[in-house]
Design a protein around this motif. Sequence first.
Motif, PDB file in Angstrom:
ATOM      1  N   LEU A  47       1.187  -1.271  -0.244  1.00 61.83           N
ATOM      2  CA  LEU A  47       0.131  -0.146   0.012  1.00 61.83           C
ATOM      3  C   LEU A  47       1.138   1.807  -0.789  1.00 61.83           C
ATOM      4  N   TRP A  48       2.117   1.223   1.033  1.00 60.52           N
ATOM      5  CA  TRP A  48       2.750   2.226   0.940  1.00 60.52           C
ATOM      6  C   TRP A  48       3.440   2.712  -1.004  1.00 60.52           C
ATOM      7  N   SER A  49       3.686   2.077  -1.198  1.00 60.41           N
ATOM      8  CA  SER A  49       4.604   1.856  -2.943  1.00 60.41           C
ATOM      9  C   SER A  49       3.368   2.212  -3.547  1.00 60.41           C
ATOM     10  N   PHE A  50       1.896   1.819  -3.482  1.00 58.03           N
ATOM     11  CA  PHE A  50       0.910   2.784  -4.091  1.00 58.03           C
ATOM     12  C   PHE A  50       0.952   3.638  -3.878  1.00 58.03           C
ATOM     13  N   LEU A  51       0.544   4.572  -2.404  1.00 52.65           N
ATOM     14  CA  LEU A  51       0.770   5.372  -1.818  1.00 52.65           C
ATOM     15  C   LEU A  51       2.192   6.549  -2.483  1.00 52.65           C
ATOM     16  N   ASP A  52       3.025   6.033  -2.503  1.00 48.65           N
ATOM     17  CA  ASP A  52       4.226   6.668  -3.293  1.00 48.65           C
ATOM     18  C   ASP A  52       3.757   7.306  -4.640  1.00 48.65           C
ATOM     19  N   GLN A  53       3.234   5.931  -5.073  1.00 44.87           N
ATOM     20  CA  GLN A  53       2.763   6.017  -6.775  1.00 44.87           C
ATOM     21  C   GLN A  53       2.245   7.673  -6.909  1.00 44.87           C
ATOM     22  N   LEU A  54       0.699   7.132  -6.452  1.00 43.08           N
ATOM     23  CA  LEU A  54       0.602   8.182  -6.692  1.00 43.08           C
ATOM     24  C   LEU A  54       0.822   9.045  -5.730  1.00 43.08           C
ATOM     25  N   HIS A  55       1.224   9.719  -5.516  1.00 43.70           N
ATOM     26  CA  HIS A  55       1.715  11.016  -4.891  1.00 43.70           C
ATOM     27  C   HIS A  55       2.116  11.819  -5.973  1.00 43.70           C
ATOM     28  N   ALA A  56       2.924  10.707  -6.315  1.00 45.53           N
ATOM     29  CA  ALA A  56       3.970  11.245  -7.757  1.00 45.53           C
ATOM     30  C   ALA A  56       3.215  11.162  -9.144  1.00 45.53           C
ATOM     31  N   HIS A  57       2.055  10.811  -9.404  1.00 42.83           N
ATOM     32  CA  HIS A  57       1.638  11.195 -10.126  1.00 42.83           C
ATOM     33  C   HIS A  57       0.790  12.329  -9.756  1.00 42.83           C
ATOM     34  N   LEU A  58       0.067  12.711  -8.801  1.00 40.79           N
ATOM     35  CA  LEU A  58      -0.379  14.188  -8.841  1.00 40.79           C
ATOM     36  C   LEU A  58       0.973  15.276  -8.636  1.00 40.79           C
ATOM     37  N   ALA A  59       1.921  15.018  -7.786  1.00 42.37           N
ATOM     38  CA  ALA A  59       2.006  16.237  -7.940  1.00 42.37           C
ATOM     39  C   ALA A  59       3.113  16.529  -9.623  1.00 42.37           C
ATOM     40  N   ALA A  60       3.399  15.511 -10.151  1.00 41.47           N
ATOM     41  CA  ALA A  60       3.224  15.723 -11.655  1.00 41.47           C
ATOM     42  C   ALA A  60       2.330  16.920 -12.627  1.00 41.47           C
ATOM     43  N   ALA A  61       1.500  15.920 -12.542  1.00 33.32           N
ATOM     44  CA  ALA A  61      -0.010  16.344 -12.653  1.00 33.32           C
ATOM     45  C   ALA A  61      -0.190  18.221 -12.136  1.00 33.32           C
ATOM     46  N   VAL A  62      -0.068  18.241 -11.499  1.00 33.46           N
ATOM     47  CA  VAL A  62      -0.258  20.086 -10.829  1.00 33.46           C
ATOM     48  C   VAL A  62       0.960  20.903 -11.358  1.00 33.46           C
ATOM     49  N   GLU A  63       2.239  19.854 -11.297  1.00 35.76           N
ATOM     50  CA  GLU A  63       3.570  21.116 -11.748  1.00 35.76           C
ATOM     51  C   GLU A  63       3.250  21.082 -13.327  1.00 35.76           C
ATOM     52  N   ALA A  64       2.146  20.430 -14.166  1.00 39.27           N
ATOM     53  CA  ALA A  64       2.626  20.191 -15.230  1.00 39.27           C
ATOM     54  C   ALA A  64       1.190  21.757 -15.339  1.00 39.27           C
ATOM     55  N   GLN A  65       0.475  21.572 -14.638  1.00 41.99           N
ATOM     56  CA  GLN A  65      -1.063  23.097 -14.633  1.00 41.99           C
ATOM     57  C   GLN A  65      -0.318  23.545 -14.460  1.00 41.99           C
ATOM     58  N   HIS A  66       0.250  23.862 -13.292  1.00 43.73           N
ATOM     59  CA  HIS A  66       1.115  25.228 -12.536  1.00 43.73           C
ATOM     60  C   HIS A  66       2.275  25.775 -13.823  1.00 43.73           C
ATOM     61  N   ALA A  67       2.414  24.887 -14.846  1.00 43.53           N
ATOM     62  CA  ALA A  67       3.520  25.106 -16.085  1.00 43.53           C
ATOM     63  C   ALA A  67       2.886  25.447 -17.304  1.00 43.53           C
ATOM     64  N   ALA A  68       1.405  25.071 -17.775  1.00 45.11           N
ATOM     65  CA  ALA A  68       0.681  25.617 -18.280  1.00 45.11           C
ATOM     66  C   ALA A  68       0.235  27.103 -17.914  1.00 45.11           C
ATOM     67  N   LEU A  69      -0.431  27.355 -16.714  1.00 46.21           N
ATOM     68  CA  LEU A  69      -0.080  28.347 -16.535  1.00 46.21           C
ATOM     69  C   LEU A  69       0.415  29.978 -16.317  1.00 46.21           C
ATOM     70  N   ARG A  70       1.656  28.655 -15.838  1.00 46.21           N
ATOM     71  CA  ARG A  70       2.472  30.680 -15.865  1.00 46.21           C
ATOM     72  C   ARG A  70       2.615  30.678 -17.202  1.00 46.21           C
ATOM     73  N   GLU A  71       2.076  29.828 -18.562  1.00 40.83           N
ATOM     74  CA  GLU A  71       3.235  29.306 -20.200  1.00 40.83           C
ATOM     75  C   GLU A  71       1.674  30.417 -20.497  1.00 40.83           C
ATOM     76  N   ALA A  72       0.772  30.780 -19.993  1.00 42.61           N
ATOM     77  CA  ALA A  72      -0.521  31.714 -20.377  1.00 42.61           C
ATOM     78  C   ALA A  72      -0.549  32.729 -20.277  1.00 42.61           C
ATOM     79  N   HIS A  73       0.375  32.971 -19.458  1.00 40.82           N
ATOM     80  CA  HIS A  73      -0.432  34.313 -18.497  1.00 40.82           C
ATOM     81  C   HIS A  73       1.742  35.045 -18.739  1.00 40.82           C
ATOM     82  N   GLY A  74       1.952  34.379 -19.312  1.00 42.86           N
ATOM     83  CA  GLY A  74       3.434  34.931 -19.986  1.00 42.86           C
ATOM     84  C   GLY A  74       4.489  35.278 -19.322  1.00 42.86           C
ATOM     85  N   ARG A  75       4.611  34.232 -17.785  1.00 38.77           N
ATOM     86  CA  ARG A  75       5.422  33.881 -16.363  1.00 38.77           C
ATOM     87  C   ARG A  75       6.410  33.362 -17.326  1.00 38.77           C
TER      88      ARG A  75
END
Length: 75
Positions: A47-75
Amino acid sequence: MFATDGGGGMYAVSHTNGYVYHLTADALTGSTFELEETGYSTAAEDLWSFLDQLHAHLAAAVEAQHAALREAHGR
């Protein structure tokens, strides 16, 4: 079962080996699943390995969204 993948599949922890399985083609009988050979895959060794994987996928998705928003706003 402790989670769903949002598309009909479920995740469960085996009471015999502790592995987390992704159940796809399942038949629930009471609290027991009867699976075909192709109806599941191993998602993590515990279960801990599963949760670590889930955390990594979620963190990557959040970072990708933040990068897209920064690009859209010219920052």
